[in-house]
Design a protein around this motif. Structure first.
Motif, PDB file in Angstrom:
ATOM      1  N   UNK A  84      -5.513   2.078   4.133  1.00 22.70           N
ATOM      2  CA  UNK A  84      -4.987   3.361   3.662  1.00 22.70           C
ATOM      3  C   UNK A  84      -3.885   3.135   2.631  1.00 22.70           C
ATOM      4  N   UNK A  85      -2.982   2.206   2.916  1.00 26.27           N
ATOM      5  CA  UNK A  85      -1.892   1.943   1.979  1.00 26.27           C
ATOM      6  C   UNK A  85      -2.396   1.273   0.710  1.00 26.27           C
ATOM      7  N   UNK A  86      -3.431   0.456   0.839  1.00 25.15           N
ATOM      8  CA  UNK A  86      -3.988  -0.220  -0.327  1.00 25.15           C
ATOM      9  C   UNK A  86      -4.610   0.776  -1.303  1.00 25.15           C
ATOM     10  N   UNK A  91      -3.020   1.078  -5.207  1.00 26.92           N
ATOM     11  CA  UNK A  91      -3.922   1.549  -6.258  1.00 26.92           C
ATOM     12  C   UNK A  91      -3.192   2.400  -7.295  1.00 26.92           C
ATOM     13  N   UNK A  92      -2.404   3.378  -6.839  1.00 28.00           N
ATOM     14  CA  UNK A  92      -1.709   4.253  -7.772  1.00 28.00           C
ATOM     15  C   UNK A  92      -0.567   3.532  -8.477  1.00 28.00           C
ATOM     16  N   UNK A 164      -3.579  11.696   7.207  1.00 22.48           N
ATOM     17  CA  UNK A 164      -3.124  12.589   6.139  1.00 22.48           C
ATOM     18  C   UNK A 164      -1.683  12.301   5.744  1.00 22.48           C
ATOM     19  N   UNK A 165      -0.786  12.208   6.727  1.00 19.28           N
ATOM     20  CA  UNK A 165       0.620  11.943   6.420  1.00 19.28           C
ATOM     21  C   UNK A 165       0.797  10.542   5.822  1.00 19.28           C
ATOM     22  N   UNK A 166       0.095   9.549   6.384  1.00 16.39           N
ATOM     23  CA  UNK A 166       0.211   8.190   5.867  1.00 16.39           C
ATOM     24  C   UNK A 166      -0.300   8.084   4.448  1.00 16.39           C
ATOM     25  N   UNK A 167      -1.465   8.667   4.190  1.00 12.84           N
ATOM     26  CA  UNK A 167      -2.048   8.619   2.848  1.00 12.84           C
ATOM     27  C   UNK A 167      -1.161   9.344   1.847  1.00 12.84           C
ATOM     28  N   UNK A 168      -0.648  10.510   2.223  1.00 14.45           N
ATOM     29  CA  UNK A 168       0.196  11.289   1.319  1.00 14.45           C
ATOM     30  C   UNK A 168       1.498  10.565   1.006  1.00 14.45           C
ATOM     31  N   UNK A 169       2.168  10.075   2.052  1.00 12.26           N
ATOM     32  CA  UNK A 169       3.423   9.369   1.847  1.00 12.26           C
ATOM     33  C   UNK A 169       3.258   8.119   0.995  1.00 12.26           C
ATOM     34  N   UNK A 170       2.208   7.341   1.267  1.00 12.39           N
ATOM     35  CA  UNK A 170       1.971   6.108   0.503  1.00 12.39           C
ATOM     36  C   UNK A 170       1.562   6.413  -0.934  1.00 12.39           C
ATOM     37  N   UNK A 171       0.793   7.496  -1.136  1.00 11.08           N
ATOM     38  CA  UNK A 171       0.395   7.883  -2.494  1.00 11.08           C
ATOM     39  C   UNK A 171       1.615   8.278  -3.318  1.00 11.08           C
ATOM     40  N   UNK A 193       3.537  -7.587  -4.321  1.00  5.17           N
ATOM     41  CA  UNK A 193       4.479  -8.399  -3.538  1.00  5.17           C
ATOM     42  C   UNK A 193       5.108  -7.617  -2.388  1.00  5.17           C
ATOM     43  N   UNK A 194       5.719  -6.442  -2.617  1.00  2.00           N
ATOM     44  CA  UNK A 194       6.295  -5.714  -1.479  1.00  2.00           C
ATOM     45  C   UNK A 194       5.244  -5.266  -0.472  1.00  2.00           C
ATOM     46  N   UNK A 195       4.053  -4.932  -0.955  1.00  2.00           N
ATOM     47  CA  UNK A 195       2.979  -4.534  -0.045  1.00  2.00           C
ATOM     48  C   UNK A 195       2.568  -5.707   0.834  1.00  2.00           C
ATOM     49  N   UNK A 196       2.490  -6.899   0.262  1.00  2.00           N
ATOM     50  CA  UNK A 196       2.124  -8.080   1.033  1.00  2.00           C
ATOM     51  C   UNK A 196       3.186  -8.395   2.086  1.00  2.00           C
ATOM     52  N   UNK A 197       4.453  -8.317   1.702  1.00  2.00           N
ATOM     53  CA  UNK A 197       5.542  -8.569   2.655  1.00  2.00           C
ATOM     54  C   UNK A 197       5.497  -7.561   3.793  1.00  2.00           C
ATOM     55  N   UNK A 198       5.282  -6.290   3.473  1.00  2.00           N
ATOM     56  CA  UNK A 198       5.222  -5.259   4.495  1.00  2.00           C
ATOM     57  C   UNK A 198       4.091  -5.506   5.486  1.00  2.00           C
TER      58      UNK A 198
END
Length: 281
Positions: A84-86, A91-92, A164-171, A193-198
């Motif tokens: 979902x975060x990817x 992506x964005x 929905x909340x996760x997708x919206x917040x990450x977008x 990089x920050x996504x990989x660390x998370x």
């Protein structure tokens, strides 16, 4: 007044244009078509989390003591959250930075299209790709790793609002972070990089009960950790709660944090988003 008289007052070519929502839907359809035309991007986007799920679930497949599950089952909801975060944040964050550097955003800003329609188009894109990514991972998890679908409506409802909340917040966070890279060449490094660390400190690749508390506390500031935890609460038995940092699923806190990121992400977008690079003046 007759219908003919009303029509006579409307000059040719002055028909009402579609509203913001209509333009956003059309923009979203365009974004989706462009995405699926790039076959290598489609394959990589959907195959990446599936491949990682297969690798980690194959390496770590033993029973988890006291949790009533296998280690491989932990990776299914975790990879769903990462997927979902990817499809949203990563992506964005990269694509918008590239479009800004190539002056696509500047050209769009000069058209009659409302700015909101552009962002609605992006949201439609991440919604479609996020649903497909989640469906693929769920299919793999239930088929290969004995993850059971929820049997009650309450957990399905929890799954819906977490998604929905996760997708919206990450977008929204992805849109905001797209202003950080100075060029399209640095976009991937700045965002990935920050996504990989998370992923490492939020319980995606490493079991949550083996991560130091100080790392978990850092991860808890961001949405990924809460998406992982919430999805584990949806798809894993309650016996697995013992593995969580607080010893429970904490659905209420998950909703609070993800909701806060939706609001905070929107504020960050309003404060930081730019239609052109800094060097362009």
């Amino acid at each position: 007044m007759t219908t003919t008289a009303v029509r006579s007052r409307t000059a040719p070519g002055t028909e009402r244009l579609p509203g913001v929502w209509g333009l956003g839907l059309r923009r979203g359809a365009l974004e989706i078509r462009q995405f699926f035309r790039q076959r290598d991007q489609v394959v990589f986007t959907f195959a990446f989390p599936v491949v990682f799920l297969f690798l980690f679930a194959s390496i770590f497949s033993d029973d988890v003591e006291g949790a009533g599950i296998k280690a491989s089952q932990l990776y299914v909801p975790a990879m769903m959250a990462a997927g979902i975060m990817s499809t949203s944040f990563q992506s964005l964050g990269i694509s918008i930075a590239v479009e800004r550097d190539e002056k696509v955003l500047r050209r769009l800003r000069g058209t009659p299209m409302p700015p909101a329609a552009y962002f609605l188009g992006k949201i439609w894109l991440v919604l479609v790709t996020g649903i497909l990514e989640t469906a693929i991972l769920l299919l793999v998890g239930t088929t290969l790793y004995d993850v059971h679908l929820p049997s009650d409506a309450g957990r399905w409802f929890a799954f819906a609002w977490i998604f929905v909340l996760g997708l919206t917040g990450c977008a929204l966070l992805g849109i905001a972070v797209s202003s950080v890279p100075k060029s399209s060449k640095s976009a991937s490094s700045v965002v990935v990089l920050p996504f990989l660390v998370l992923q490492f400190i939020s319980g995606v690749y490493i079991s949550i009960d083996t991560i130091p508390d100080w790392m978990l506390n850092i991860g808890a500031l961001f949405p990924l950790k809460w998406m992982c935890q919430g999805l584990r609460g949806v798809f894993l038995p309650d016996s697995a709660q013992v593995l969580e940092q607080a010893g429970g699923w904490e659905f209420g806190r998950t909703a609070l944090v993800l909701g806060a990121w939706c609001v905070g992400g929107l504020l960050l977008c309003l404060l930081t988003f730019r239609w052109k690079n800094r060097r362009d003046g």
